[in-house]
Design a protein around this motif. Structure first.
Motif, mmCIF file in Angstrom:
data_model
loop_
_atom_site.group_PDB
_atom_site.id
_atom_site.type_symbol
_atom_site.label_atom_id
_atom_site.label_comp_id
_atom_site.label_asym_id
_atom_site.label_seq_id
_atom_site.Cartn_x
_atom_site.Cartn_y
_atom_site.Cartn_z
ATOM 1 N N VAL A 125 5.562 -10.519 4.013
ATOM 2 C CA VAL A 125 5.368 -9.096 4.284
ATOM 3 C C VAL A 125 3.882 -8.743 4.331
ATOM 4 N N LEU A 126 3.505 -8.082 5.412
ATOM 5 C CA LEU A 126 2.172 -7.490 5.544
ATOM 6 C C LEU A 126 2.319 -5.983 5.445
ATOM 7 N N LYS A 127 1.242 -5.340 5.022
ATOM 8 C CA LYS A 127 1.235 -3.882 4.921
ATOM 9 C C LYS A 127 -0.005 -3.363 5.634
ATOM 10 N N ILE A 128 0.200 -2.374 6.474
ATOM 11 C CA ILE A 128 -0.927 -1.674 7.092
ATOM 12 C C ILE A 128 -1.130 -0.426 6.240
ATOM 13 N N ASP A 129 -2.334 -0.287 5.681
ATOM 14 C CA ASP A 129 -2.580 0.765 4.698
ATOM 15 C C ASP A 129 -3.887 1.480 5.028
ATOM 16 N N ILE A 130 -4.140 2.560 4.331
ATOM 17 C CA ILE A 130 -5.410 3.282 4.437
ATOM 18 C C ILE A 130 -6.092 3.177 3.080
ATOM 19 N N ASP A 131 -7.334 2.661 3.073
ATOM 20 C CA ASP A 131 -8.041 2.470 1.809
ATOM 21 C C ASP A 131 -8.718 3.761 1.348
ATOM 22 N N ARG A 132 -9.495 3.656 0.301
ATOM 23 C CA ARG A 132 -10.151 4.840 -0.293
ATOM 24 C C ARG A 132 -11.173 5.484 0.628
ATOM 25 N N ASN A 133 -11.676 4.696 1.570
ATOM 26 C CA ASN A 133 -12.660 5.221 2.529
ATOM 27 C C ASN A 133 -11.991 5.750 3.794
#
Length: 148
Positions: A125-133
């Motif tokens: 499983v891969l996850k496309i995420d949005i980081d703190r920036n």
């Protein structure tokens, strides 16, 4: 609001039930292939009590590593193709954004780790995420049994 929550929980429970066997098989397969736990715990205990060997010659990890290493030679990557609605310049911009996300995320390492999970246990499983920036990043889910 309570109806929505109840519906979400009902769907989650159904998903857990559906994935239970798949996740159990994943854990067993990874323990067998990567960790070398190839003896049933009860049989292993009995054999040790009888002073019999429980030696393991784990040859599975060799084949898992072979598949992963072959992938390293031909690293997968995302490529965009214009569908006719956008001009080639837009496609090039989107390609550049994707390459930036992959580079910033060290995506090659994430792809290889996910592939190892998939080869050894059947789930990766891969996850496309949005980081703190507020930037898009690709992440590897270390325990795919947490995903439903």
């Amino acid at each position: 609001m309570d109806e929505l929550f109840d519906s979400i929980m009902e769907n989650f429970e159904a998903s857990k039930d559906m994935f239970q066997t798949i996740h159990e098989n994943y854990r067993d397969d990874v323990e067998f292939a990567l960790l070398g736990r190839q003896w049933d715990s009860e049989k292993e205990r009995r054999r040790k009590n009888e002073n019999r060997t429980t030696k393991v010659y784990n040859k599975c990890s060799v084949f898992v590593n072979y598949v992963v290493n072959q992938s390293i030679k031909n690293t997968p990557s995302i490529k965009t193709i214009s569908n006719g609605q956008h001009n080639k310049e837009v496609t090039k911009i989107i390609d550049g954004l994707i390459k930036h996300i992959q580079s910033k995320s060290n995506a090659e390492t994430k792809y290889n780790a996910t592939l190892q999970d998939a080869v050894a246990g059947g789930i990766g499983v891969l996850k496309i995420d949005i980081d703190r920036n507020n930037e898009i990043v690709i992440k590897h889910i270390k325990d795919p049994t947490n995903v439903y």
